[in-house]
Design a protein around this motif. Sequence first.
Motif, PDB file in Angstrom:
ATOM      1  N   GLY A 302       0.818  -1.213   0.000  1.00 37.21           N
ATOM      2  CA  GLY A 302       0.000   0.000   0.000  1.00 37.21           C
ATOM      3  C   GLY A 302       0.844   1.253   0.000  1.00 37.21           C
ATOM      4  N   ASP A 303       1.909   1.279   0.796  1.00 38.31           N
ATOM      5  CA  ASP A 303       2.794   2.447   0.840  1.00 38.31           C
ATOM      6  C   ASP A 303       3.504   2.643  -0.492  1.00 38.31           C
ATOM      7  N   LYS A 311      -2.574   6.185  -8.526  1.00 38.64           N
ATOM      8  CA  LYS A 311      -3.920   6.024  -9.093  1.00 38.64           C
ATOM      9  C   LYS A 311      -4.353   4.554  -9.171  1.00 38.64           C
ATOM     10  N   VAL A 312      -3.490   3.648  -8.798  1.00 42.48           N
ATOM     11  CA  VAL A 312      -3.875   2.230  -8.757  1.00 42.48           C
ATOM     12  C   VAL A 312      -4.746   1.982  -7.531  1.00 42.48           C
ATOM     13  N   GLY A 313      -5.912   1.412  -7.747  1.00 41.56           N
ATOM     14  CA  GLY A 313      -6.795   1.093  -6.628  1.00 41.56           C
ATOM     15  C   GLY A 313      -6.330  -0.159  -5.901  1.00 41.56           C
ATOM     16  N   TRP A 324      -5.484  -7.454  -5.303  1.00 47.30           N
ATOM     17  CA  TRP A 324      -6.341  -7.198  -6.462  1.00 47.30           C
ATOM     18  C   TRP A 324      -6.222  -5.715  -6.790  1.00 47.30           C
ATOM     19  N   LEU A 325      -5.576  -5.406  -7.900  1.00 55.74           N
ATOM     20  CA  LEU A 325      -5.228  -4.031  -8.239  1.00 55.74           C
ATOM     21  C   LEU A 325      -6.119  -3.509  -9.356  1.00 55.74           C
ATOM     22  N   HIS A 372      -8.249  -4.804 -14.274  1.00 58.31           N
ATOM     23  CA  HIS A 372      -7.618  -5.215 -13.028  1.00 58.31           C
ATOM     24  C   HIS A 372      -6.476  -6.187 -13.314  1.00 58.31           C
ATOM     25  N   ALA A 373      -5.662  -6.402 -12.313  1.00 59.78           N
ATOM     26  CA  ALA A 373      -4.646  -7.446 -12.336  1.00 59.78           C
ATOM     27  C   ALA A 373      -4.401  -7.907 -10.911  1.00 59.78           C
TER      28      ALA A 373
END
Length: 396
Positions: A302-303, A311-313, A324-325, A372-373
Amino acid sequence: MGQTAESPDNPLEQLSLEQLRQRSSAKWRVFGDDVLPLWVAEQDTPLAEPVAETLRRAVDLGDTGYPSTGPYVEAFHSFAAQRWDWEVAAAQVRPVRDVMSGVVNALHLITELADTVIVNSPVYPPFFKYPVSGGLRVVESPLGPDGRIDFETLEESFNLRTSGGTAVFLLCSPQNPTGVVHTREELERVAELADSYGVRVVADEIHAPLVHEDRGFTPYLTVDPSGLTLMSASKAWNLAGTKAGLLIAGEDAVEDLESLPPEVAYGPSHFGVLAQTAAYRDGGAWLDSLLGGLDANRRLLGDLLAEHAPKVGYTMPEGTYLAWLDFSAYGFDDEPAGGLESPIQGPARRLLTDAGVALTGGHAFGTGGERHARLNFACSQAVLMEAVERIGRALA
């Protein structure tokens, strides 16, 4: 738990990239040595020593015959009781070749050809392929925007099943790829709906030992005695190449096991049974060290994303070692490149080409997988940092 990433007990920090590249498994051989492979669900760890010692002893003895599965069932019984306070009688358990083969065995116990299998998408791609190969129809019941079960949609799916046929809800618990761990309340609601609509539930719980300490795991059969579930030590102890799994029936479904074909009992490999018995029986300390390392990695991810690809969720997973990105903000086309059967599509194809990082493309996971990836963070922190830095540069 409580191990830090720097701890010498953390299995994720014990092998160098050079050592890992000597492996011949799919994770390390499908792409070239310039690629960081964070795609298929294999860990970058050595074997837990109790497992390694068991396999070494078998090789030294030439112990390569047919499996004896009694100790395997006993070891699982003890592990489930200790970890989840779940008592499972021997009569409820049957060894199977592996989890997905066991899923097919379970589906065939309670369905007829052309009947319906309901899945929560996005979900592990074999949830689509295996039932269809067995002549069953798969219906998607998409997860909600938060990645959790959308009960209104699930009830609609239960209600709209084939008239007069048998419907099965194939539950992924913990959820792959989202990392969601269903709460007891959520599972109780699943069981209530299933009972109301005459739907049987088969649960894939292969990631159950990989639930992080801030979210406890609830075995599905503790809320639904009519269900069937599949378990294995393969994901938690990195034993996918040693085939073995367990099909477990709820207390009200034990009679279903009597209809299993006799050949199912010959499915597990001897090395698989030996390795997984040792993991369940003696691998608890190793697992706790792994969970400490995975906890550190899911937070580090996350960091790193916030710094290099903001901007990646990303929602920190509650279980598994899979992230799950969501790459929607980067304008990727909805259409997969390379066909739906390719594991590397959409954002994953771009990142493979431009970043030298292999992720699993989202389209194979069904509705909700677009743009997603899935990223496997069961690796060292050095590899994880390098991978996210590469991703950030490719998306800039």
